[in-house]
Every structure is written in C-alpha cells, then in structure tokens.
Motif scaffolding. Structure first.
Motif, PDB file in Angstrom:
ATOM      1  N   VAL A 295       0.854  -1.198   0.000  1.00  0.00           N
ATOM      2  CA  VAL A 295       0.000   0.000   0.000  1.00  0.00           C
ATOM      3  C   VAL A 295       0.889   1.248   0.000  1.00  0.00           C
ATOM      4  O   VAL A 295       0.673   2.187  -0.768  1.00  0.00           O
ATOM      5  CB  VAL A 295      -0.957   0.004   1.214  1.00  0.00           C
ATOM      6  CG1 VAL A 295      -1.676   1.343   1.352  1.00  0.00           C
ATOM      7  CG2 VAL A 295      -1.942  -1.145   1.118  1.00  0.00           C
ATOM      8  N   GLY A 296       1.905   1.258   0.871  1.00  0.00           N
ATOM      9  CA  GLY A 296       2.826   2.388   0.939  1.00  0.00           C
ATOM     10  C   GLY A 296       3.622   2.570  -0.342  1.00  0.00           C
ATOM     11  O   GLY A 296       3.850   3.702  -0.789  1.00  0.00           O
ATOM     12  N   LEU A 297       4.051   1.460  -0.940  1.00  0.00           N
ATOM     13  CA  LEU A 297       4.806   1.542  -2.200  1.00  0.00           C
ATOM     14  C   LEU A 297       3.947   2.109  -3.325  1.00  0.00           C
ATOM     15  O   LEU A 297       4.426   2.922  -4.121  1.00  0.00           O
ATOM     16  CB  LEU A 297       5.344   0.163  -2.590  1.00  0.00           C
ATOM     17  CG  LEU A 297       6.484  -0.374  -1.747  1.00  0.00           C
ATOM     18  CD1 LEU A 297       6.804  -1.818  -2.143  1.00  0.00           C
ATOM     19  CD2 LEU A 297       7.721   0.509  -1.886  1.00  0.00           C
ATOM     20  N   LEU A 298       2.689   1.702  -3.372  1.00  0.00           N
ATOM     21  CA  LEU A 298       1.789   2.230  -4.394  1.00  0.00           C
ATOM     22  C   LEU A 298       1.583   3.733  -4.201  1.00  0.00           C
ATOM     23  O   LEU A 298       1.750   4.522  -5.144  1.00  0.00           O
ATOM     24  CB  LEU A 298       0.443   1.501  -4.350  1.00  0.00           C
ATOM     25  CG  LEU A 298      -0.617   2.007  -5.326  1.00  0.00           C
ATOM     26  CD1 LEU A 298      -0.153   1.847  -6.768  1.00  0.00           C
ATOM     27  CD2 LEU A 298      -1.922   1.272  -5.112  1.00  0.00           C
ATOM     28  N   ALA A 299       1.263   4.142  -2.987  1.00  0.00           N
ATOM     29  CA  ALA A 299       1.053   5.571  -2.716  1.00  0.00           C
ATOM     30  C   ALA A 299       2.342   6.367  -2.935  1.00  0.00           C
ATOM     31  O   ALA A 299       2.317   7.458  -3.502  1.00  0.00           O
ATOM     32  CB  ALA A 299       0.547   5.763  -1.285  1.00  0.00           C
ATOM     33  N   GLY A 300       3.465   5.821  -2.491  1.00  0.00           N
ATOM     34  CA  GLY A 300       4.741   6.504  -2.678  1.00  0.00           C
ATOM     35  C   GLY A 300       5.105   6.634  -4.143  1.00  0.00           C
ATOM     36  O   GLY A 300       5.587   7.683  -4.589  1.00  0.00           O
ATOM     37  N   SER A 301       4.849   5.577  -4.918  1.00  0.00           N
ATOM     38  CA  SER A 301       5.151   5.608  -6.351  1.00  0.00           C
ATOM     39  C   SER A 301       4.316   6.651  -7.074  1.00  0.00           C
ATOM     40  O   SER A 301       4.808   7.336  -7.972  1.00  0.00           O
ATOM     41  CB  SER A 301       4.917   4.228  -6.966  1.00  0.00           C
ATOM     42  OG  SER A 301       5.818   3.300  -6.408  1.00  0.00           O
TER      43      SER A 301
ATOM     44  N   ASN B  94       6.711  -1.255   5.809  1.00  0.00           N
ATOM     45  CA  ASN B  94       8.087  -0.781   5.788  1.00  0.00           C
ATOM     46  C   ASN B  94       8.267   0.375   4.805  1.00  0.00           C
ATOM     47  O   ASN B  94       9.307   0.514   4.159  1.00  0.00           O
ATOM     48  CB  ASN B  94       9.047  -1.924   5.462  1.00  0.00           C
ATOM     49  CG  ASN B  94       9.115  -2.929   6.581  1.00  0.00           C
ATOM     50  OD1 ASN B  94       8.316  -3.860   6.628  1.00  0.00           O
ATOM     51  ND2 ASN B  94      10.031  -2.732   7.502  1.00  0.00           N
ATOM     52  N   THR B  95       7.212   1.204   4.693  1.00  0.00           N
ATOM     53  CA  THR B  95       7.306   2.440   3.913  1.00  0.00           C
ATOM     54  C   THR B  95       6.805   3.592   4.779  1.00  0.00           C
ATOM     55  O   THR B  95       5.898   3.423   5.589  1.00  0.00           O
ATOM     56  CB  THR B  95       6.463   2.395   2.621  1.00  0.00           C
ATOM     57  OG1 THR B  95       5.107   2.136   2.950  1.00  0.00           O
ATOM     58  CG2 THR B  95       6.968   1.357   1.641  1.00  0.00           C
ATOM     59  N   ILE B  96       7.427   4.732   4.593  1.00  0.00           N
ATOM     60  CA  ILE B  96       7.010   5.952   5.287  1.00  0.00           C
ATOM     61  C   ILE B  96       6.797   7.025   4.226  1.00  0.00           C
ATOM     62  O   ILE B  96       7.684   7.295   3.421  1.00  0.00           O
ATOM     63  CB  ILE B  96       8.081   6.420   6.308  1.00  0.00           C
ATOM     64  CG1 ILE B  96       8.332   5.341   7.367  1.00  0.00           C
ATOM     65  CG2 ILE B  96       7.658   7.739   6.958  1.00  0.00           C
ATOM     66  CD1 ILE B  96       9.509   5.631   8.295  1.00  0.00           C
ATOM     67  N   LEU B  97       5.599   7.596   4.222  1.00  0.00           N
ATOM     68  CA  LEU B  97       5.282   8.703   3.327  1.00  0.00           C
ATOM     69  C   LEU B  97       5.434   9.977   4.137  1.00  0.00           C
ATOM     70  O   LEU B  97       4.725  10.182   5.122  1.00  0.00           O
ATOM     71  CB  LEU B  97       3.849   8.563   2.801  1.00  0.00           C
ATOM     72  CG  LEU B  97       3.496   7.215   2.179  1.00  0.00           C
ATOM     73  CD1 LEU B  97       2.022   7.174   1.790  1.00  0.00           C
ATOM     74  CD2 LEU B  97       4.383   6.902   0.985  1.00  0.00           C
ATOM     75  N   HIS B  98       6.367  10.825   3.717  1.00  0.00           N
ATOM     76  CA  HIS B  98       6.731  12.005   4.505  1.00  0.00           C
ATOM     77  C   HIS B  98       6.631  13.245   3.638  1.00  0.00           C
ATOM     78  O   HIS B  98       7.196  13.291   2.538  1.00  0.00           O
ATOM     79  CB  HIS B  98       8.163  11.814   5.035  1.00  0.00           C
ATOM     80  CG  HIS B  98       8.677  12.974   5.796  1.00  0.00           C
ATOM     81  ND1 HIS B  98       9.847  13.593   5.481  1.00  0.00           N
ATOM     82  CD2 HIS B  98       8.177  13.636   6.856  1.00  0.00           C
ATOM     83  CE1 HIS B  98      10.067  14.590   6.324  1.00  0.00           C
ATOM     84  NE2 HIS B  98       9.049  14.636   7.163  1.00  0.00           N
TER      85      HIS B  98
END
Length: 138
Positions: A10-16, A51-55
């Motif tokens: 989920v974090g990788l998708l949003a980060g991408s 293991n993703t952080i959106l900052h």
C-alpha cells in the motif's frame, strides 16, 4: 518484513504515485523503511504503511510534539518524527496485515490510540514501541 508486506505494498503504491509529483524515495536503514520524502499529499508530517514511510517534508530528523501534548494532557520535549514513525514500522512488523484493522479499532490517529502513545514513548525514550507499559515521562 515479509509479514508486513501487504501494508508495505500500500505504501509503495502511494509513494510511487507521489514520485510523479516530486516525491523522492530513499531507503533508511535506521528506520527499516523506504521513505518517500516530499510526498505531495496530506496535512504535513508522515504516515507509515508497513516498511514504507510517506513524509511530506525534507527529513525525518524534523521534530514534532507528542499526541498527548497536542491534546493538552502534558508537556513533553519535542520528539524526532523518524523515531515515532520507526515505532510504527516495528508495530507493523509484529502485526503484519492485522495492524491497520487493529490500529483503526484502537482509535485511529488520536491520543486515545495506544499505538500512537507507544510510538511517542519510543520517540521520547528509545524504549517501549509496543502498546502498554508506562506513560512517557518528561
């Protein structure tokens, strides 16, 4: 990390998606996460998914106040945002795909949530990233 993978995706998708709008990705060994800095959405700060952080900012070394202080319950010294988010990474690594439903059942993003209080305690003391335990002292 494998147990946390569904949330990490989920974090990788949003980060991408954020990369197309100026976000920059960097692996942080200290925080055990891929950090997307300058993530373009949200009110400011950071959110963790596995293991993703959106900052939204430049560096997780920025400081913030604890949830308890923001709610007017006490005064704490400023905490490092990255330390708070690292506690959530550890929590995800324990609960894996169960983290988000349990987190939301515990109150979501609020001072009532024991996961948020534990992350603040960890950021203040370097100990106690799991809910329970003693409240953070000044």
């Amino acid at each position: 990390m494998l147990w946390a993978l569904p949330n990490t995706l989920v974090g990788l998708l949003a980060g991408s998606l954020g990369l197309a709008f100026g976000a920059r990705a960097r692996w942080s060994r200290r925080d055990c996460a891929l950090v997307f800095h300058h993530w373009p959405w949200g009110p400011g700060g950071a959110i963790t998914f596995g293991n993703t952080i959106l900052h939204t900012g430049d560096s997780l070394d920025s400081t913030c106040i604890t949830y308890e202080q923001r709610a007017g319950h006490c005064e704490h010294p400023p905490i490092r945002l990255g330390d708070h988010e690292r506690a959530h990474v550890f929590q995800y690594m324990v609960l894996g795909p169960l983290f988000l439903p349990i987190y939301l059942l515990c109150g979501g993003v609020s001072v009532r949530n024991p996961f948020e209080r534990a992350a603040d305690r960890y950021a203040l003391t370097g100990r106690g990233w799991w809910p329970g335990g003693e409240p953070a002292k000044r």
